[in-house]
Write a protein that holds these residues in place. Sequence first.
Motif, PDB file in Angstrom:
ATOM      1  N   GLU A  94       0.851  -1.194   0.000  1.00 16.64           N
ATOM      2  CA  GLU A  94       0.000   0.000   0.000  1.00 16.64           C
ATOM      3  C   GLU A  94       0.881   1.237   0.000  1.00 16.64           C
ATOM      4  OE1 GLU A  94      -2.948   2.570   2.904  1.00 16.64           O
ATOM      5  OE2 GLU A  94      -1.869   0.852   3.689  1.00 16.64           O
ATOM      6  N   VAL A  95       0.628   2.145  -0.935  1.00 13.67           N
ATOM      7  CA  VAL A  95       1.338   3.409  -1.006  1.00 13.67           C
ATOM      8  C   VAL A  95       0.468   4.453  -0.320  1.00 13.67           C
ATOM      9  CG1 VAL A  95       2.272   5.170  -2.554  1.00 13.67           C
ATOM     10  CG2 VAL A  95       2.508   2.743  -3.141  1.00 13.67           C
ATOM     11  N   PHE A  96       1.069   5.231   0.576  1.00 13.76           N
ATOM     12  CA  PHE A  96       0.308   6.261   1.280  1.00 13.76           C
ATOM     13  C   PHE A  96       1.126   7.543   1.371  1.00 13.76           C
ATOM     14  CE2 PHE A  96       2.615   3.873   4.491  1.00 13.76           C
ATOM     15  CZ  PHE A  96       3.089   4.839   5.363  1.00 13.76           C
ATOM     16  N   TRP A  97       0.410   8.637   1.623  1.00  9.86           N
ATOM     17  CA  TRP A  97       1.018   9.949   1.733  1.00  9.86           C
ATOM     18  C   TRP A  97       1.425  10.160   3.180  1.00  9.86           C
ATOM     19  CZ3 TRP A  97       2.811  12.902  -1.902  1.00  9.86           C
ATOM     20  CH2 TRP A  97       3.063  14.253  -1.668  1.00  9.86           C
ATOM     21  N   ALA A  98       2.661  10.620   3.418  1.00  7.04           N
ATOM     22  CA  ALA A  98       3.167  10.762   4.780  1.00  7.04           C
ATOM     23  C   ALA A  98       3.974  12.042   4.939  1.00  7.04           C
ATOM     24  CB  ALA A  98       4.046   9.570   5.147  1.00  7.04           C
ATOM     25  N   ARG A  99       3.990  12.539   6.152  1.00  2.15           N
ATOM     26  CA  ARG A  99       4.865  13.632   6.539  1.00  2.15           C
ATOM     27  C   ARG A  99       6.064  12.989   7.230  1.00  2.15           C
ATOM     28  NH1 ARG A  99       1.492  16.412   9.024  1.00  2.15           N
ATOM     29  NH2 ARG A  99       1.098  17.857   7.333  1.00  2.15           N
ATOM     30  N   ALA A 100       7.257  13.331   6.765  1.00  4.37           N
ATOM     31  CA  ALA A 100       8.485  12.792   7.341  1.00  4.37           C
ATOM     32  C   ALA A 100       9.305  13.937   7.914  1.00  4.37           C
ATOM     33  CB  ALA A 100       9.298  12.060   6.279  1.00  4.37           C
ATOM     34  N   LYS A 101       9.843  13.720   9.115  1.00  2.00           N
ATOM     35  CA  LYS A 101      10.709  14.707   9.759  1.00  2.00           C
ATOM     36  C   LYS A 101      11.949  13.980  10.233  1.00  2.00           C
ATOM     37  CE  LYS A 101       6.833  17.408  11.557  1.00  2.00           C
ATOM     38  NZ  LYS A 101       6.204  17.942  12.769  1.00  2.00           N
ATOM     39  N   GLY A 102      13.106  14.539   9.894  1.00  2.00           N
ATOM     40  CA  GLY A 102      14.353  13.920  10.303  1.00  2.00           C
ATOM     41  C   GLY A 102      15.289  14.918  10.934  1.00  2.00           C
TER      42      GLY A 102
END
Length: 189
Positions: A94-102
């Motif tokens: 499943e491909v989903f939209w995400a917010r990533a913070k590093g």
Amino acid sequence: MFDTSTRAKAAALAFEESPVAQLMTRYRRIVEINRALAGLFGFERDDLIGRSVQKLYPSTADFMRIGDQCEEVMRGGKSRYYEDERFMQASGGEVFWARAKGTTLTPDDPYELMIWSFEKIEGKPYRSVRLTAREKEIAPLIGSGMTSKQIGERLGISHRTVEVHRAKLMKKFNVHNTAELVSQIVVAV
């Protein structure tokens, strides 16, 4: 006051039980994950530890592009933090939209040790659909506004092949034109 051993145990427990999906990486290989990340992506801990974070991306192109963007922001001490919104891929495909913070813990060599958090973005007008490997490469490029000819040149395929995949994406997302398709697959550039 806690002694050193108690503090270390408390910190490890806080990471493991945090409601925020988090992972630690060393040179883009996964060192540790918490329970929330395992739940978000649908992987067991042993499926990810020691593996490249590429396993969580829908395509190699996304992995490379986002890695380059992140490095550009962090290299040379410009910033210790990086944040974007992107496509990610769960264990079942499943491909989903995400917010990533590093954030890097080693500013002189940003990828040496980093901590990342991920949040599935429910409010985005993006529906989870199953995409082929090629669609996973093409969708973000469409979302970033590239033409079929530009996408074809970048991927080394004909623009007509891109148009065929664009038509399949439109059908999967149940949209009637490219503008509607882009609204479904917007990619932060």
